[in-house]
Design an enzyme around this catalytic site. Sequence first.
Site, mmCIF file in Angstrom:
data_model
loop_
_atom_site.group_PDB
_atom_site.id
_atom_site.type_symbol
_atom_site.label_atom_id
_atom_site.label_comp_id
_atom_site.label_asym_id
_atom_site.label_seq_id
_atom_site.Cartn_x
_atom_site.Cartn_y
_atom_site.Cartn_z
ATOM 1 N N ASP A 7 -12.674 -7.302 7.245
ATOM 2 C CA ASP A 7 -11.272 -7.704 7.366
ATOM 3 C C ASP A 7 -10.422 -6.562 6.806
ATOM 4 O OD1 ASP A 7 -11.384 -7.937 4.603
ATOM 5 O OD2 ASP A 7 -10.812 -10.047 4.524
ATOM 6 N N HIS A 8 -9.113 -6.819 6.661
ATOM 7 C CA HIS A 8 -8.199 -5.760 6.186
ATOM 8 C C HIS A 8 -8.559 -5.278 4.783
ATOM 9 C CE1 HIS A 8 -6.822 -9.689 4.956
ATOM 10 N NE2 HIS A 8 -6.222 -9.126 3.926
ATOM 11 N N CYS A 64 -15.484 -7.794 3.106
ATOM 12 C CA CYS A 64 -14.143 -8.336 2.853
ATOM 13 C C CYS A 64 -13.755 -7.888 1.454
ATOM 14 C CB CYS A 64 -14.080 -9.853 3.049
ATOM 15 S SG CYS A 64 -15.055 -10.814 1.882
ATOM 16 N N THR A 66 -13.846 -9.366 -1.632
ATOM 17 C CA THR A 66 -14.885 -9.642 -2.645
ATOM 18 C C THR A 66 -16.292 -9.650 -2.061
ATOM 19 O OG1 THR A 66 -14.678 -11.979 -2.152
ATOM 20 C CG2 THR A 66 -13.348 -11.120 -4.005
ATOM 21 N N HIS A 97 -37.625 -9.360 -0.216
ATOM 22 C CA HIS A 97 -37.972 -10.775 -0.409
ATOM 23 C C HIS A 97 -37.251 -11.726 0.540
ATOM 24 C CE1 HIS A 97 -39.585 -10.444 -4.832
ATOM 25 N NE2 HIS A 97 -40.246 -9.682 -3.974
ATOM 26 N N ARG A 132 -45.672 -14.792 1.128
ATOM 27 C CA ARG A 132 -45.040 -16.007 0.584
ATOM 28 C C ARG A 132 -43.529 -16.038 0.855
ATOM 29 N NH1 ARG A 132 -45.481 -12.345 -3.420
ATOM 30 N NH2 ARG A 132 -43.903 -12.216 -5.052
ATOM 31 N N HIS A 133 -42.949 -14.858 1.029
ATOM 32 C CA HIS A 133 -41.507 -14.815 1.290
ATOM 33 C C HIS A 133 -41.182 -15.304 2.699
ATOM 34 C CE1 HIS A 133 -41.072 -12.958 -2.537
ATOM 35 N NE2 HIS A 133 -41.936 -12.009 -2.202
HETATM 36 C C1 RB5 Z 1 -8.228 -11.169 1.657
HETATM 37 O O1 RB5 Z 1 -7.108 -11.056 0.849
HETATM 38 C C2 RB5 Z 1 -9.417 -11.718 0.868
HETATM 39 O O2 RB5 Z 1 -9.195 -13.053 0.540
HETATM 40 C C3 RB5 Z 1 -10.691 -11.567 1.652
HETATM 41 O O3 RB5 Z 1 -10.894 -10.220 1.942
HETATM 42 C C4 RB5 Z 1 -11.971 -11.990 0.962
HETATM 43 O O4 RB5 Z 1 -12.104 -11.406 -0.293
HETATM 44 C C5 RB5 Z 1 -12.259 -13.411 0.973
HETATM 45 O O5 RB5 Z 1 -13.270 -13.883 0.464
#
Ligand code: RB5
Length: 149
Positions: A7-8, A64, A66, A97, A132-133
């Site tokens: 995403d951005h 993204c 996070t 694994h 096993r995995h």
């Molecule tokens: C975008 O602002 C942010 O929410 C997205 O990139 C992501 O981190 C969502 O989980």
Amino acid sequence: MIFVASDHAGVDLKEKIEKYLTKCGLEFVDLGTNSSVSVDYPFYAKLLAESVLKDANGIGILICGTGIGMSIAVNRFPTIRGALCRTAQNAYFARLHNNANVLVLGGRDKLTCFNYKKIVKTFLNTQFEGGRHQRRIALIDSQAKNIKN
Ligand code: RB5
């Protein structure tokens, strides 16, 4: 084939990763987004999951802010195993694994951004151990099929 999407909030890291893949002589398909204009990450998770699943040797890299939203979204697709990795050790075990087929990264995560080359390299160069995995991965799929809402 390697498929890459973000995403951005992940676009800067996506560009760096694509430069790195090119430098390593690896081909990839860029599924967007390609600007800092705000977009909804689930659309890109879907695009990437479908591309990975259509290709017998498909591997995805999904970013993204996070890495958390993309992880949640991409793991809704059966047989997609998306792994949010912050270290090369995470990437190593995600392949060894968990036979992860999608590497998920946080483009606003300083630790990830610092380590991205090692994480990507380790993810792409580590083979699944099986044994096993394999049984445990099969359990994930069979348990999901039996969920009654
Ligand atoms: C975008 O602002 C942010 O929410 C997205 O990139 C992501 O981190 C969502 O989980």
